[in-house]
Design an enzyme around this catalytic site. Sequence first.
Site, short mmCIF file in Angstrom:
data_model
loop_
_atom_site.label_atom_id
_atom_site.label_comp_id
_atom_site.label_asym_id
_atom_site.label_seq_id
_atom_site.Cartn_x
_atom_site.Cartn_y
_atom_site.Cartn_z
N THR A 60 13.88 -3.79 -1.78
CA THR A 60 15.01 -3.63 -2.68
C THR A 60 16.31 -4.08 -2.02
O THR A 60 17.35 -4.13 -2.68
CB THR A 60 15.15 -2.16 -3.10
OG1 THR A 60 15.24 -1.34 -1.92
CG2 THR A 60 13.94 -1.70 -3.91
N ARG A 98 10.08 0.46 -15.70
CA ARG A 98 9.65 1.80 -15.28
C ARG A 98 10.41 2.87 -16.04
O ARG A 98 9.83 3.87 -16.50
CB ARG A 98 9.85 1.98 -13.77
CG ARG A 98 9.42 3.34 -13.25
CD ARG A 98 9.73 3.46 -11.77
NE ARG A 98 8.98 2.51 -10.98
CZ ARG A 98 9.27 2.18 -9.72
NH1 ARG A 98 10.32 2.74 -9.12
NH2 ARG A 98 8.54 1.31 -9.06
N LYS A 128 7.40 -5.15 -8.70
CA LYS A 128 6.98 -5.76 -7.43
C LYS A 128 5.58 -5.29 -7.02
O LYS A 128 4.74 -6.10 -6.62
CB LYS A 128 8.00 -5.43 -6.34
CG LYS A 128 9.39 -6.00 -6.60
CD LYS A 128 10.33 -5.75 -5.45
CE LYS A 128 10.72 -4.29 -5.31
NZ LYS A 128 11.48 -3.78 -6.47
N THR A 129 5.32 -3.99 -7.14
CA THR A 129 3.98 -3.48 -6.81
C THR A 129 2.94 -4.04 -7.77
O THR A 129 1.83 -4.41 -7.36
CB THR A 129 3.98 -1.95 -6.85
OG1 THR A 129 4.95 -1.44 -5.93
CG2 THR A 129 2.61 -1.40 -6.50
N ASP A 142 5.36 -2.10 0.99
CA ASP A 142 6.52 -1.78 0.16
C ASP A 142 7.69 -1.41 1.07
O ASP A 142 7.50 -0.86 2.16
CB ASP A 142 6.18 -0.61 -0.76
CG ASP A 142 7.16 -0.48 -1.92
OD1 ASP A 142 7.96 -1.41 -2.12
OD2 ASP A 142 7.11 0.55 -2.62
#
Length: 355
Positions: A178, A237, A84-85, A129
């Site tokens: 999230t 990640r 997302k980032t 975020d």
Amino acid sequence: MTPGSYEVEFGESGPTGPELQRLTGAGADDAERVQEAALRPKGLAEFVGQPQVRDQLSLVLDAAKVRGKAPDHVLLSGPPGLGKTTLAMIIAADMGSQIRVTSGPAVQHAGDLAAILSSLEEGEVLFIDEIHRVARAAEEMLYVAMEDFRVDVIVGKGPGATAIPLDLPPFTLVGATTRSGLLPAPLRDRFGFTGHLDFYSIEDLQTVLTRSARMLGIEATPGGLGEIAGRSRGTPRIANRLLRRVRDWAQVRGRGIVDLEAAKAALLVYEVDERGLDRLDRSVLSALCRRFGGGPVGLNTLAVSVGEEPDTVGEVAEPFLVREGLLSRTPRGRIATVEGWRHLGLTPPDTIPTV
């Protein structure tokens, strides 16, 4: 610059300045750490996986460039670690603008948000975020800013307080969450585009790892990368983190190559099994089966038995165990499935409760 936020500038090789320092550690000059910071894709063409979101987002950005205007506000939802980032930074880079980065917990007062919004330049991207954690007072200010590009600054207190409208330049808000269910409908409806990121397939993760290994200068075989991809919980990640740990093992105890043998041996050391379960996951599943006969058992009791906080068990371990079909949540408590018993090498009972 307001506390809890920073700007990111983009060079030809990706993020520079504060973003690079945030990712590598302030003042870091180690070449490998710089390479790790550069692992984020720089454009949608480099972004692996999420084909529907990539295609839809590409249309939004291309149309905005044709019109010569800032893109609609974008909401990205999905589990942690899926990109997302990275997508927020790609949006800014694609539009040739800077990105202002902050987080929901850092925006606890309307004044915090007003300071950030009033310093934005035309076409700039504001990335928040965990946007579902923005304070309610700031959230209501965000409604007006997103829709009318205006904030009302309150001067004074009590009956004599006056609202002074402050016009804002057109900007694009990119929100990441999230837990999209916690977003109030008025905020969710103000986003022009909503994209949900799903867990990655093993094939896509292997593509991510191949690119990462090349950028980090790691010699790797398809078998080794495939083994890491299969244990990465569908999350890039985690895959990149495990790749670096396997590289460590290969350099210290192996032949310097991330192959199948090195991957299996390293992941055994780091307690990541063939399905991606780590120490906490196995502790929860083992306690459920061995101490409580497979359940049902309450979350608090289960957490005490493994020496963890209930939030840690409920938010870190349980989602993956449920997704893998190893554990079930029922109104009476947590229950180990037949597959959960078998994964531990145990014989499941003749009857397993379903409610």
